[in-house]
Design a protein around this motif. Structure first.
Motif, PDB file in Angstrom:
ATOM      1  N   THR A 278      64.299  64.405   5.399  1.00 59.60           N
ATOM      2  CA  THR A 278      65.115  64.131   4.745  1.00 59.60           C
ATOM      3  C   THR A 278      64.341  63.336   3.477  1.00 59.60           C
TER       4      THR A 278
ATOM      5  N   ARG B 171      67.068  58.353   2.136  1.00 58.12           N
ATOM      6  CA  ARG B 171      67.456  57.348   3.185  1.00 58.12           C
ATOM      7  C   ARG B 171      67.668  56.152   2.263  1.00 58.12           C
TER       8      ARG B 171
ATOM      9  N   ALA C 153      73.931  63.021  -2.768  1.00 62.80           N
ATOM     10  CA  ALA C 153      73.805  63.208  -1.351  1.00 62.80           C
ATOM     11  C   ALA C 153      73.613  65.150  -1.146  1.00 62.80           C
TER      12      ALA C 153
ATOM     13  N   GLN D 169      70.999  66.535  -2.185  1.00 61.54           N
ATOM     14  CA  GLN D 169      70.276  66.532  -1.201  1.00 61.54           C
ATOM     15  C   GLN D 169      71.241  67.942  -0.062  1.00 61.54           C
ATOM     16  N   GLN D 170      72.024  67.940   0.676  1.00 51.90           N
ATOM     17  CA  GLN D 170      71.934  68.873   0.915  1.00 51.90           C
ATOM     18  C   GLN D 170      72.095  70.385   0.485  1.00 51.90           C
TER      19      GLN D 170
ATOM     20  N   CYS E 121      73.243  63.783   8.712  1.00 54.16           N
ATOM     21  CA  CYS E 121      72.899  62.539   7.151  1.00 54.16           C
ATOM     22  C   CYS E 121      73.804  61.980   7.533  1.00 54.16           C
TER      23      CYS E 121
END
Length: 195
Positions: free
Chosen positions: A9, A14, A100, A103-104, A130
């Motif tokens: 990621t 992060r 999130a 990113q997902q 994650c």
């Protein structure tokens, strides 16, 4: 195939997950009695409590049945639209949810032996490793588990339900074995229907 992929990621994502405590605070403030995946807990501890309950039932001359249920390919089959709706209904931290989900739902590429495939869009799935996945799945599963609990209690079943992310255990303790079997059978059927 017997293999599970890992995910790389973005560093900024992060870092954000490491420095912000909003999701951890949300998990702490919304934890449920059935949830074994709480801060400081482990799957090993959840198994220990199940074994302790079994031993106590044995020494009290009771009958105990335990059904260990696992969602098949759980993280790989989550519908992001339902996940977002369930999390928003439970007031999941909106900034964290928004970042999130970026990113997902980002296009993914498979890398093997130094080769990278073309990026592809993924419509069902979230990243299992994650930092926010556990919190988001707790929001996703709450509606389901609450329905199962309500049905089991409405049918006068004495069923203890515990979850550890996507692992669910149903436990029944009674003084009569045939009653124990009947209660467990109804609980498993209720679980299967509602899931």
């Amino acid at each position: 195939t017997g293999h599970r992929t890992i995910c790389k990621t973005a560093m900024l994502y992060r870092i954000i997950n490491r420095v912000r405590d909003d999701v951890r605070d949300w998990e702490e403030s919304t934890k449920q009695s059935y949830d074994s995946a709480i801060r400081g807990a482990s799957a090993l501890r959840a198994a220990l409590y199940r074994n302790l309950s079994t031993e106590i039932a044995k020494w009290l001359n009771m009958h105990m049945l335990l059904a260990l249920l696992d969602f098949a390919k759980f993280f790989d089959t989550i519908n992001p639209n339902i996940l977002i709706q369930d999390c928003m209904a439970l007031v999941y931290p909106s900034f964290d949810l928004a970042i999130a989900m970026q990113q997902q739902l980002a296009p993914r590429s498979v890398q093997a032996n130094g080769c990278t495939a073309l990026p592809m869009h993924v419509n069902l799935s979230i990243l299992a490793g994650c930092r926010q996945s556990v919190g988001m799945t707790k929001g996703y599963l709450r509606t389901i588990i609450c329905k199962v609990l309500a049905t089991c209690h409405a049918n006068a079943h004495r069923v203890s339900i515990k979850t550890f992310v996507d692992d669910t255990s149903l436990q029944v303790v009674t003084s009569d074995m045939s009653e124990c079997l009947e209660v467990m059978l109804h609980a498993i059927i209720d679980f299967a229907i509602l899931i």
